[in-house]
Structure formats: structure tokens, C-alpha cells
Design a protein around this motif. Structure first.
Motif, PDB file in Angstrom:
ATOM      1  N   VAL A   1       0.821  -1.210   0.000  1.00 48.68           N
ATOM      2  CA  VAL A   1       0.000   0.000   0.000  1.00 48.68           C
ATOM      3  C   VAL A   1       0.855   1.260   0.000  1.00 48.68           C
ATOM      4  CG1 VAL A   1      -1.901  -1.143   1.218  1.00 48.68           C
ATOM      5  CG2 VAL A   1      -0.174   0.091   2.528  1.00 48.68           C
ATOM      6  N   SER A   2       0.213   2.371  -0.358  1.00 46.42           N
ATOM      7  CA  SER A   2       0.817   3.694  -0.170  1.00 46.42           C
ATOM      8  C   SER A   2      -0.118   4.474   0.737  1.00 46.42           C
ATOM      9  CB  SER A   2       1.024   4.408  -1.492  1.00 46.42           C
ATOM     10  OG  SER A   2      -0.213   4.775  -2.058  1.00 46.42           O
ATOM     11  N   VAL A   3       0.448   5.341   1.553  1.00 43.61           N
ATOM     12  CA  VAL A   3      -0.339   6.075   2.546  1.00 43.61           C
ATOM     13  C   VAL A   3      -0.006   7.563   2.445  1.00 43.61           C
ATOM     14  CG1 VAL A   3      -0.810   6.343   5.003  1.00 43.61           C
ATOM     15  CG2 VAL A   3      -0.238   4.095   4.094  1.00 43.61           C
ATOM     16  N   SER A   4      -1.058   8.375   2.489  1.00 45.20           N
ATOM     17  CA  SER A   4      -0.869   9.816   2.591  1.00 45.20           C
ATOM     18  C   SER A   4      -1.707  10.310   3.754  1.00 45.20           C
ATOM     19  CB  SER A   4      -1.256  10.517   1.288  1.00 45.20           C
ATOM     20  OG  SER A   4      -2.591  10.276   0.975  1.00 45.20           O
ATOM     21  N   VAL A   5      -1.210  11.319   4.440  1.00 51.82           N
ATOM     22  CA  VAL A   5      -1.881  11.860   5.615  1.00 51.82           C
ATOM     23  C   VAL A   5      -2.501  13.190   5.242  1.00 51.82           C
ATOM     24  CG1 VAL A   5      -1.578  12.622   7.989  1.00 51.82           C
ATOM     25  CG2 VAL A   5      -0.198  10.736   7.094  1.00 51.82           C
ATOM     26  N   GLY A   6      -3.770  13.356   5.636  1.00 55.75           N
ATOM     27  CA  GLY A   6      -4.463  14.609   5.372  1.00 55.75           C
ATOM     28  C   GLY A   6      -5.252  15.031   6.588  1.00 55.75           C
ATOM     29  N   GLU A   7      -5.730  16.265   6.563  1.00 57.22           N
ATOM     30  CA  GLU A   7      -6.553  16.761   7.659  1.00 57.22           C
ATOM     31  C   GLU A   7      -7.987  16.302   7.476  1.00 57.22           C
ATOM     32  OE1 GLU A   7      -6.294  18.408  10.632  1.00 57.22           O
ATOM     33  OE2 GLU A   7      -4.196  17.909  10.317  1.00 57.22           O
ATOM     34  N   GLY A   8      -8.587  15.831   8.554  1.00 57.33           N
ATOM     35  CA  GLY A   8      -9.973  15.406   8.524  1.00 57.33           C
ATOM     36  C   GLY A   8     -10.906  16.500   8.970  1.00 57.33           C
ATOM     37  N   ASN A   9     -12.187  16.213   8.950  1.00 58.05           N
ATOM     38  CA  ASN A   9     -13.198  17.185   9.387  1.00 58.05           C
ATOM     39  C   ASN A   9     -13.465  17.060  10.847  1.00 58.05           C
ATOM     40  OD1 ASN A   9     -13.203  17.710   6.720  1.00 58.05           O
ATOM     41  ND2 ASN A   9     -15.271  17.009   6.354  1.00 58.05           N
TER      42      ASN A   9
END
Length: 62
Positions: A54-62
Motif C-alpha cells: 500500500v501507499s499512505v498519505s496523511v491529510g486533515e480530517g473534518n
């Protein structure tokens, strides 16, 4: 809370049964399938187990 965007980039063929189950539990069915999960130690552990698939990216959630 941060979100993890997880994408299946390699085939599950050739991996052992527990890794296949982990990929399925993450909600990934096919190559290029992408899901979003809350960032938690449980999800991080699952991703670590199949990190070569897999590849993973981190983002801001709501």
C-alpha cells in the motif's frame, strides 16, 4: 483528527493469508482502490503489516 488515505498499489497474490485478510479489513479490494480511515494506532498497525502493498498519505480530517 487526521485522516489516512490508503491506496492498494501492489497485488495481494503471493502474500500470506494474514496479509490478505488485513488488506480486506482495510476495505481494499483491487489495485488502485483507495480508502480513507481515521488515524489511530490500530489502523497504523494494519498499514505497517502490509506496507509493501500500500501507499499512505496523511491529510486533515473534518
Amino acid at each position: 483528527m487526521a485522516k489516512l488515505r490508503i491506496k492498494l498499489i501492489r497485488s495481494k497474490i503471493g502474500s500470506d493469508q494474514s496479509q490478505r485478510r488485513t488488506v480486506k479489513a482495510l476495505g481494499l479490494n483491487r489495485i488502485n482502490c483507495e480508502v480513507e480511515h481515521d488515524d489511530s494506532p490500530t489502523i497504523r498497525g494494519m498499514v505497517h503489516k502490509v506496507r509493501h502493498l500500500v501507499s499512505v498519505s496523511v491529510g486533515e480530517g473534518n
